[in-house]
Write an enzyme that holds these catalytic residues in place. Sequence first.
Site, PDB file in Angstrom:
ATOM      1  CB  THR B  23     -26.330  47.380  53.701  1.00  0.00           C
ATOM      2  OG1 THR B  23     -26.062  48.150  52.539  1.00  0.00           O
ATOM      3  CG2 THR B  23     -27.668  46.680  53.542  1.00  0.00           C
ATOM      4  CB  CYS B  29     -30.853  47.285  46.632  1.00  0.00           C
ATOM      5  SG  CYS B  29     -30.254  48.547  45.504  1.00  0.00           S
ATOM      6  CG  HIS B  46     -26.868  47.195  49.097  1.00  0.00           C
ATOM      7  ND1 HIS B  46     -27.030  48.183  50.048  1.00  0.00           N
ATOM      8  CD2 HIS B  46     -27.730  47.506  48.111  1.00  0.00           C
ATOM      9  CE1 HIS B  46     -27.956  49.045  49.624  1.00  0.00           C
ATOM     10  NE2 HIS B  46     -28.382  48.666  48.453  1.00  0.00           N
TER      11      HIS B  46
END
Lengths: 206, 161
Positions: B23, B29, B46
């Site tokens: 990711t 995040c 995520h």
Amino acid sequence: MIDEFTQLSDLQLDALREIGNIGAGNAATSLSMMINRRIEMSVPQLTVLPFSELPYAIGGPETLVVGVYLQVQGMSPCGILFLLPLESSLKLAEMLLAKPSGSLKVMGEMEHSALMELGNILAGSFLNALAMVTDLELFPSVPSLATDMSGAILSAAVFSLGEVGDHALLIETRFTEDNQQVVGHFLLIPEPGSLDVILERLGVNS
Amino acid sequence: MARVVQVGMADYKAAVCPNILMTAGLGSCVGVCLWDPATRIGGLAHIMLPSSVQARRTDNKGKFADTAILAVIQEMSRLGANPARLVAKIAGGAQMFNFGGTTDIMRIGDRNAQAVQQVLKNEKIKILFSDIGGSHGRTIYFMTENGKLTIRTIEHGERVV
């Protein structure tokens, strides 16, 4: 209540594009005056993106950029993000601080301050134009600056949208110089509730 | 041949060995990597927000710490992983913008990280490694083959844990 940005009609999209046009036009003029150069602006792009695609929206997710971010409070809360490629931010800082061209290699504290002030002025110009057209009262926060991955900066600017939806609406205008070199991307990121307010003021609320 | 499985923001995926879960551009995040050492099945979420409790819509499970972790465990079980064997590595939760106050945006990275840690504790999943906080973005690659996590940053280099 427009819950999802995906439900906007063509007329509403046009109206928002026009807002971007007027706001960014004013901001481009301010930028041009500050650095005493001609600045071209693109036609504003309206993009509705699912969060999963957002980090890829501008450049690549790992592209090194400088982001100046402001939160706008008032009758239609939104975010304003000015994203600049690193070379462009160095060049702008040189011009703003009256340093010889090519002399800056890294962004220091002075350069950060100069760019935050630039962000401040551009956001102010944008919001003034927006307020003029919509008669909305809008109050920008102090600017904050980050130098990092484009994806990380974009995602940090939209997290509050996640509470209500699964998409982000980006109203993006690209500023370029005569030589087509990208100076920066100016983004207006409305929060879902505030879109209703803006559209109503423009007389295109469904 | 290992395939790279991209996981978008507010999304989650599970993968079998030798595929690599990846990711890009984690800011505030948090990337949660789960691994079953016996089957070498991995999962990556995520996570964008700490909790689905206050949210108006919760159909997108990948967005919230509480729903995304459970969803990725379920997905991994479907591929044959045993939830009781899972271990975790987490990265992200940065504070990209600093407004010099204590508003929500100021703390979102922290809140995400805390929520993730709490959910993992509830699920009795041990956190083997965490790289949380700071003010920089991260891109992560998680190898299902050996459970190794590669964390790439711009200012702080790259490391494998």
